[in-house]
Design a protein around this motif. Structure first.
Motif, PDB file in Angstrom:
ATOM      1  N   LYS A  64       0.831  -1.201   0.000  1.00 57.65           N
ATOM      2  CA  LYS A  64       0.000   0.000   0.000  1.00 57.65           C
ATOM      3  C   LYS A  64       0.869   1.257   0.000  1.00 57.65           C
ATOM      4  O   LYS A  64       0.569   2.238  -0.681  1.00 57.65           O
ATOM      5  CB  LYS A  64      -0.930   0.009   1.200  1.00 57.65           C
ATOM      6  CG  LYS A  64      -2.086  -0.958   1.088  1.00 57.65           C
ATOM      7  CD  LYS A  64      -2.965  -0.909   2.318  1.00 57.65           C
ATOM      8  CE  LYS A  64      -4.080  -1.954   2.254  1.00 57.65           C
ATOM      9  NZ  LYS A  64      -4.877  -1.960   3.482  1.00 57.65           N
ATOM     10  N   GLN A  67       2.286   1.681  -3.416  1.00 55.89           N
ATOM     11  CA  GLN A  67       1.233   2.152  -4.317  1.00 55.89           C
ATOM     12  C   GLN A  67       0.949   3.633  -4.055  1.00 55.89           C
ATOM     13  O   GLN A  67       0.808   4.418  -4.990  1.00 55.89           O
ATOM     14  CB  GLN A  67      -0.038   1.329  -4.139  1.00 55.89           C
ATOM     15  CG  GLN A  67      -1.156   1.728  -5.069  1.00 55.89           C
ATOM     16  CD  GLN A  67      -2.419   0.899  -4.834  1.00 55.89           C
ATOM     17  OE1 GLN A  67      -2.465   0.089  -3.921  1.00 55.89           O
ATOM     18  NE2 GLN A  67      -3.421   1.133  -5.660  1.00 55.89           N
ATOM     19  N   ALA A  68       0.865   4.011  -2.794  1.00 54.79           N
ATOM     20  CA  ALA A  68       0.629   5.415  -2.461  1.00 54.79           C
ATOM     21  C   ALA A  68       1.798   6.283  -2.937  1.00 54.79           C
ATOM     22  O   ALA A  68       1.594   7.398  -3.433  1.00 54.79           O
ATOM     23  CB  ALA A  68       0.433   5.575  -0.952  1.00 54.79           C
ATOM     24  N   GLN A  69       3.010   5.755  -2.804  1.00 52.63           N
ATOM     25  CA  GLN A  69       4.192   6.479  -3.286  1.00 52.63           C
ATOM     26  C   GLN A  69       4.119   6.667  -4.800  1.00 52.63           C
ATOM     27  O   GLN A  69       4.402   7.749  -5.316  1.00 52.63           O
ATOM     28  CB  GLN A  69       5.467   5.718  -2.905  1.00 52.63           C
ATOM     29  CG  GLN A  69       6.750   6.413  -3.298  1.00 52.63           C
ATOM     30  CD  GLN A  69       7.040   7.620  -2.463  1.00 52.63           C
ATOM     31  OE1 GLN A  69       6.571   7.723  -1.334  1.00 52.63           O
ATOM     32  NE2 GLN A  69       7.806   8.540  -2.994  1.00 52.63           N
ATOM     33  N   GLU A  71       1.370   6.661  -6.652  1.00 53.78           N
ATOM     34  CA  GLU A  71       0.294   7.614  -6.937  1.00 53.78           C
ATOM     35  C   GLU A  71       0.733   9.041  -6.653  1.00 53.78           C
ATOM     36  O   GLU A  71       0.416   9.960  -7.408  1.00 53.78           O
ATOM     37  CB  GLU A  71      -0.944   7.266  -6.117  1.00 53.78           C
ATOM     38  CG  GLU A  71      -1.660   6.011  -6.576  1.00 53.78           C
ATOM     39  CD  GLU A  71      -2.814   5.607  -5.673  1.00 53.78           C
ATOM     40  OE1 GLU A  71      -3.063   6.320  -4.663  1.00 53.78           O
ATOM     41  OE2 GLU A  71      -3.450   4.585  -5.958  1.00 53.78           O
ATOM     42  N   ALA A  72       1.462   9.230  -5.552  1.00 53.47           N
ATOM     43  CA  ALA A  72       1.945  10.567  -5.211  1.00 53.47           C
ATOM     44  C   ALA A  72       2.933  11.066  -6.273  1.00 53.47           C
ATOM     45  O   ALA A  72       2.900  12.238  -6.664  1.00 53.47           O
ATOM     46  CB  ALA A  72       2.608  10.566  -3.833  1.00 53.47           C
TER      47      ALA A  72
END
Length: 184
Positions: A64, A67-69, A71-72
């Protein structure tokens, strides 16, 4: 009484302190085997399950986070692209505004020049009409003065309009000839 039992048991054989009691060893081994079976059958699977859940939670959290990295990073790149596009658009709008301002200024200058030419032309026309009116007025006054003066010089009244007009015209023609000669 305890002393008697202990002494009766020890009288017949002499215990060997280095050899363990076989029955006692058997009971301990059976208890250990039962305890080992319970630990292997029930406790170890629970620990394994807990460890697996924790490992899965950690790996899921890492996934997660990755994935967040990602997306950022994608959002940051999109923001940078939008910012670049916005700057380019602002520069384009600014240049269009400058060009439009220059065009408006040129139009206003052209309109002002046209208006100035029109006003100047009207002023010249007004001056010309006023000059013509002044010339006509001066001619009539000069004519009147000339006929009066000529009548006084000649001694008779020049009331004849035709004759007085000829005298005035001749007098003014002579004046214009003299002025034209003096201007050269």
């Amino acid at each position: 009484m305890n002393q008697l039992i202990i002494s009766a048991a020890t009288e017949g054989e002499k215990p060997m302190p280095l050899l363990p009691n076989i029955w006692e060893m058997g009971v301990v081994l059976v208890g250990f085997a039962v305890l080992l079976f319970i630990v292997v059958k029930f406790v170890v699977p629970m620990f394994e399950k807990t460890f697996a859940e924790r490992a899965e939670a950690i790996e899921g959290g890492i996934a997660k986070a990755e994935q967040a990295q990602a997306e950022a990073s994608a959002a940051l790149e999109e923001y940078k692209q939008q910012l670049t596009d916005a700057r380019a658009e602002a520069n384009r709008i600014r240049e269009e505004a400058r060009a439009e301002g220059a065009q408006i200024l040129a139009d206003l200058k052209a309109k002002a020049a046209a208006e100035s030419a029109r006003i100047t032309e009207q002023a010249h026309a007004a001056i010309e009409s006023e000059r013509q009116a002044a010339v006509v007025s001066l001619r009539s006054e000069v004519g009147t003065l000339a006929t009066t003066l000529a009548g006084r010089i000649v001694g008779e009244a020049l009331n004849d309009d035709e004759r007085s007009a000829r005298v005035v015209d001749r007098f003014l023609a002579d004046l214009e000839t003299q002025n034209a000669g003096a201007a050269k």
